[in-house]
Motif scaffolding. Structure first.
Motif, PDB file in Angstrom:
ATOM      1  N   GLU A 172       5.167  23.539  59.406  1.00 35.58           N
ATOM      2  CA  GLU A 172       5.131  23.097  60.804  1.00 35.58           C
ATOM      3  C   GLU A 172       6.517  22.903  61.403  1.00 35.58           C
ATOM      4  O   GLU A 172       6.642  22.652  62.606  1.00 35.58           O
ATOM      5  CB  GLU A 172       4.309  21.813  60.909  1.00 35.58           C
ATOM      6  N   SER A 173       7.555  23.023  60.591  1.00 35.46           N
ATOM      7  CA  SER A 173       8.905  22.857  61.129  1.00 35.46           C
ATOM      8  C   SER A 173       9.388  24.125  61.836  1.00 35.46           C
ATOM      9  O   SER A 173      10.347  24.080  62.607  1.00 35.46           O
ATOM     10  CB  SER A 173       9.888  22.495  60.008  1.00 35.46           C
ATOM     11  N   TYR A 174       8.718  25.243  61.587  1.00 38.06           N
ATOM     12  CA  TYR A 174       9.113  26.502  62.221  1.00 38.06           C
ATOM     13  C   TYR A 174       8.381  26.685  63.542  1.00 38.06           C
ATOM     14  O   TYR A 174       7.205  26.344  63.673  1.00 38.06           O
ATOM     15  CB  TYR A 174       8.797  27.691  61.322  1.00 38.06           C
ATOM     16  N   THR A 175       9.086  27.260  64.500  1.00 38.38           N
ATOM     17  CA  THR A 175       8.467  27.631  65.773  1.00 38.38           C
ATOM     18  C   THR A 175       8.343  29.136  65.903  1.00 38.38           C
ATOM     19  O   THR A 175       7.904  29.638  66.928  1.00 38.38           O
ATOM     20  CB  THR A 175       9.317  27.108  66.952  1.00 38.38           C
ATOM     21  N   LEU A 176       8.725  29.864  64.873  1.00 40.47           N
ATOM     22  CA  LEU A 176       8.781  31.316  64.939  1.00 40.47           C
ATOM     23  C   LEU A 176       8.685  31.875  63.525  1.00 40.47           C
ATOM     24  O   LEU A 176       9.373  31.401  62.619  1.00 40.47           O
ATOM     25  CB  LEU A 176      10.112  31.739  65.580  1.00 40.47           C
ATOM     26  N   GLY A 177       7.789  32.838  63.324  1.00 44.04           N
ATOM     27  CA  GLY A 177       7.730  33.526  62.044  1.00 44.04           C
ATOM     28  C   GLY A 177       7.089  32.756  60.911  1.00 44.04           C
ATOM     29  O   GLY A 177       7.120  33.196  59.767  1.00 44.04           O
ATOM     30  N   GLU A 178       6.475  31.597  61.232  1.00 42.80           N
ATOM     31  CA  GLU A 178       5.871  30.793  60.165  1.00 42.80           C
ATOM     32  C   GLU A 178       4.697  31.521  59.501  1.00 42.80           C
ATOM     33  O   GLU A 178       4.371  31.270  58.339  1.00 42.80           O
ATOM     34  CB  GLU A 178       5.404  29.437  60.707  1.00 42.80           C
ATOM     35  N   ASP A 179       4.083  32.443  60.235  1.00 44.44           N
ATOM     36  CA  ASP A 179       2.982  33.219  59.669  1.00 44.44           C
ATOM     37  C   ASP A 179       3.440  34.023  58.463  1.00 44.44           C
ATOM     38  O   ASP A 179       2.751  34.085  57.436  1.00 44.44           O
ATOM     39  CB  ASP A 179       2.410  34.179  60.720  1.00 44.44           C
ATOM     40  N   LEU A 180       4.594  34.671  58.583  1.00 48.31           N
ATOM     41  CA  LEU A 180       5.116  35.475  57.481  1.00 48.31           C
ATOM     42  C   LEU A 180       5.386  34.605  56.265  1.00 48.31           C
ATOM     43  O   LEU A 180       5.092  35.002  55.125  1.00 48.31           O
ATOM     44  CB  LEU A 180       6.400  36.197  57.916  1.00 48.31           C
ATOM     45  N   GLN A 181       5.928  33.414  56.484  1.00 49.24           N
ATOM     46  CA  GLN A 181       6.190  32.505  55.373  1.00 49.24           C
ATOM     47  C   GLN A 181       4.899  32.195  54.618  1.00 49.24           C
ATOM     48  O   GLN A 181       4.858  32.211  53.383  1.00 49.24           O
ATOM     49  CB  GLN A 181       6.821  31.201  55.892  1.00 49.24           C
ATOM     50  N   PHE A 182       3.836  31.892  55.350  1.00 53.25           N
ATOM     51  CA  PHE A 182       2.564  31.553  54.710  1.00 53.25           C
ATOM     52  C   PHE A 182       2.026  32.740  53.918  1.00 53.25           C
ATOM     53  O   PHE A 182       1.572  32.583  52.773  1.00 53.25           O
ATOM     54  CB  PHE A 182       1.538  31.112  55.758  1.00 53.25           C
ATOM     55  N   VAL A 183       2.057  33.915  54.510  1.00 50.64           N
ATOM     56  CA  VAL A 183       1.531  35.096  53.825  1.00 50.64           C
ATOM     57  C   VAL A 183       2.320  35.375  52.550  1.00 50.64           C
ATOM     58  O   VAL A 183       1.739  35.672  51.501  1.00 50.64           O
ATOM     59  CB  VAL A 183       1.552  36.317  54.766  1.00 50.64           C
ATOM     60  N   LEU A 184       3.650  35.265  52.619  1.00 53.71           N
ATOM     61  CA  LEU A 184       4.459  35.502  51.418  1.00 53.71           C
ATOM     62  C   LEU A 184       4.181  34.442  50.353  1.00 53.71           C
ATOM     63  O   LEU A 184       4.153  34.748  49.154  1.00 53.71           O
ATOM     64  CB  LEU A 184       5.942  35.519  51.782  1.00 53.71           C
ATOM     65  N   ASP A 185       3.965  33.199  50.769  1.00 54.62           N
ATOM     66  CA  ASP A 185       3.609  32.152  49.808  1.00 54.62           C
ATOM     67  C   ASP A 185       2.267  32.468  49.152  1.00 54.62           C
ATOM     68  O   ASP A 185       2.090  32.261  47.941  1.00 54.62           O
ATOM     69  CB  ASP A 185       3.540  30.790  50.499  1.00 54.62           C
ATOM     70  N   TYR A 186       1.328  32.967  49.944  1.00 53.11           N
ATOM     71  CA  TYR A 186       0.018  33.300  49.386  1.00 53.11           C
ATOM     72  C   TYR A 186       0.125  34.467  48.406  1.00 53.11           C
ATOM     73  O   TYR A 186      -0.485  34.439  47.325  1.00 53.11           O
ATOM     74  CB  TYR A 186      -0.960  33.645  50.508  1.00 53.11           C
ATOM     75  N   ILE A 187       0.900  35.484  48.761  1.00 54.58           N
ATOM     76  CA  ILE A 187       1.079  36.631  47.867  1.00 54.58           C
ATOM     77  C   ILE A 187       1.729  36.187  46.555  1.00 54.58           C
ATOM     78  O   ILE A 187       1.336  36.621  45.471  1.00 54.58           O
ATOM     79  CB  ILE A 187       1.914  37.723  48.567  1.00 54.58           C
ATOM     80  N   ALA A 188       2.723  35.308  46.655  1.00 50.69           N
ATOM     81  CA  ALA A 188       3.384  34.809  45.439  1.00 50.69           C
ATOM     82  C   ALA A 188       2.403  34.029  44.575  1.00 50.69           C
ATOM     83  O   ALA A 188       2.380  34.181  43.342  1.00 50.69           O
ATOM     84  CB  ALA A 188       4.581  33.942  45.816  1.00 50.69           C
ATOM     85  N   LEU A 189       1.575  33.191  45.206  1.00 48.40           N
ATOM     86  CA  LEU A 189       0.585  32.419  44.458  1.00 48.40           C
ATOM     87  C   LEU A 189      -0.444  33.348  43.826  1.00 48.40           C
ATOM     88  O   LEU A 189      -0.807  33.180  42.649  1.00 48.40           O
ATOM     89  CB  LEU A 189      -0.101  31.424  45.394  1.00 48.40           C
ATOM     90  N   LEU A 190      -0.892  34.328  44.576  1.00 52.57           N
ATOM     91  CA  LEU A 190      -1.865  35.275  44.043  1.00 52.57           C
ATOM     92  C   LEU A 190      -1.280  36.029  42.857  1.00 52.57           C
ATOM     93  O   LEU A 190      -1.972  36.287  41.866  1.00 52.57           O
ATOM     94  CB  LEU A 190      -2.292  36.245  45.142  1.00 52.57           C
ATOM     95  N   GLY A 191       0.013  36.356  42.944  1.00 54.97           N
ATOM     96  CA  GLY A 191       0.663  37.047  41.833  1.00 54.97           C
ATOM     97  C   GLY A 191       0.711  36.206  40.572  1.00 54.97           C
ATOM     98  O   GLY A 191       0.628  36.738  39.454  1.00 54.97           O
ATOM     99  N   ARG A 192       0.837  34.883  40.751  1.00 54.93           N
ATOM    100  CA  ARG A 192       0.840  33.995  39.572  1.00 54.93           C
ATOM    101  C   ARG A 192      -0.564  33.840  38.992  1.00 54.93           C
ATOM    102  O   ARG A 192      -0.740  33.778  37.773  1.00 54.93           O
ATOM    103  CB  ARG A 192       1.415  32.626  39.938  1.00 54.93           C
ATOM    104  N   LYS A 193      -1.553  33.776  39.869  1.00 52.93           N
ATOM    105  CA  LYS A 193      -2.928  33.586  39.419  1.00 52.93           C
ATOM    106  C   LYS A 193      -3.545  34.890  38.906  1.00 52.93           C
ATOM    107  O   LYS A 193      -4.344  34.881  37.964  1.00 52.93           O
ATOM    108  CB  LYS A 193      -3.794  33.037  40.570  1.00 52.93           C
ATOM    109  N   CYS A 194      -3.200  35.988  39.542  1.00 60.16           N
ATOM    110  CA  CYS A 194      -3.776  37.302  39.202  1.00 60.16           C
ATOM    111  C   CYS A 194      -2.632  38.320  39.142  1.00 60.16           C
ATOM    112  O   CYS A 194      -2.416  39.069  40.105  1.00 60.16           O
ATOM    113  CB  CYS A 194      -4.790  37.736  40.243  1.00 60.16           C
TER     114      CYS A 194
END
Length: 353
Positions: A172-194
């Motif tokens: 929530e601290s970002y006003t721009l591009g926060e969507d990309l951060q979330f998607v990359l975090d999800y991809i990284a998590l998915l890579g650890r889980k699967c």
């Protein structure tokens, strides 16, 4: 309430005109196992809160959250906290799901359980192209290419596993591009889980993206634009390195990143609220001195990766950056002339594409 197969999370703010279309597009989806729609009224000053409550009274599948204005990231986080079921989908209140979208995504997931399912979008509200189940597979190493194909940066064209998505938050601290951060975090998590996961890309456009909206990130000025995007691109490049993306994909990605930063520098000169003249130029020069940008220029030089902005940024030439960005923005033929002039100054030894 019985656990649905999929929860659709919609942040709502000043969306009276488009909310009915959005809600209708979700509630008319036919989904095996059922769906739930979570509307997050993010302190909207118009009649959206009352509209959301009316939908909840009419349909038990609708849940409404009212909160003070926390921005779109805060609204999505509240929706995530309230979500349940197997999968989560995000949707913006001025966009819509196409008929059959959710079941097409769920079918693709069922056919390929190890995949992250994502899909294209359309800017035609009445797009005549049918929604089909046609899918092509992309490996983890194609992350850069998927980003360039406009499939990664946004959160609303993906089917998220709720058990993983609930572990993450939008920053929530970002006003721009926060969507990309979330998607990359999800991809990284998915890579650890699967670790063997890959991408299943539905070839049909499942989401209608309303590009007629005003006041979007593409039209509003962001004073910290040239500070935020280097952080996002640093994270993106690290993810691409971890995925072993090939050089032929990284070079166009680097060109795209340099263009974003150069156009941000030009935007400082065009409309930063600082007094025109010296203060704007000082801020623009400061953006050019960003360590990430200087490293990007060194990388592109070592790759012999050409961009029309390469030499102007290496030379810290605000005049040339401005001329290129303005001519590109206005579709002036000057852009092509400056582009080829830079290429020939490098003796044609750099790759253009």
């Amino acid at each position: 309430m019985e656990q649905p197969t999929v929860c659709v999370i919609v942040p709502v703010y000043k969306a009276e005109a488009t909310l009915p279309r959005c809600v209708q597009s979700v509630l008319t989806q036919q989904v095996a196992g059922g769906l739930r729609l979570i509307l997050v009224d993010d302190g909207s000053p118009d009649n959206c809160g009352a509209l959301c409550d009316a939908y909840a009274r009419q349909d038990p599948r609708v849940t409404v959250i009212h909160q003070e204005d926390r921005g779109v990231s805060g609204a999505r986080n509240s929706g995530l906290s309230a979500a349940c079921g197997a999968y989560v989908v995000f949707l913006d209140s001025d966009d819509a799901l196409r008929p059959g979208a959710l079941q097409a995504a769920l079918d693709a997931q069922a056919a390929d359980p190890e995949a992250l399912v994502l899909w294209n979008y359309t800017t035609e509200e009445q797009d005549p192209a049918p929604v089909t189940g046609a899918v092509h597979t992309a490996e983890q190493s194609e992350l850069a290419r998927l980003y360039l194909d406009c499939l990664i940066a946004m959160p609303w064209n993906k089917l998220y596993r709720w058990e993983y998505a609930r572990l993450l938050k939008f920053d929530e601290s970002y006003t721009l591009g926060e969507d990309l951060q979330f998607v990359l975090d999800y991809i990284a998590l998915l890579g650890r889980k699967c670790p063997e996961f890959h991408y299943a890309v539905l070839e049909s456009a499942l989401t209608f993206y309303d590009c007629s909206r005003t006041g979007t990130l593409s039209t509003r000025y962001h004073e910290d634009y040239c500070e935020i995007w280097p952080r996002h691109f640093e994270k993106l490049n690290a993810a691409c390195a971890a995925a072993a993306c090939p050089g032929q994909d990284m070079m166009p990605l680097h060109r795209a990143e340099l263009r974003v930063l150069a156009e941000g520098v030009a935007d400082i000169l065009r409309r930063d609220p600082a007094q025109p003249g010296g203060l704007r130029r000082d801020k623009a020069r400061g953006a050019l001195a960003n360590p990430w940008l200087r490293e990007l220029l060194r990388t592109m030089t070592s790759e012999r990766c050409y961009s029309p902005y390469l030499l102007p940024c290496r030379w810290n030439s605000l005049r040339l950056i401005w001329a290129l960005a303005e001519s590109a923005r206005t579709a002036s033929p000057l852009f092509g002339k400056l582009d080829w002039a830079g290429y020939y100054l490098l003796l044609g030894r750099y790759a253009r594409d």
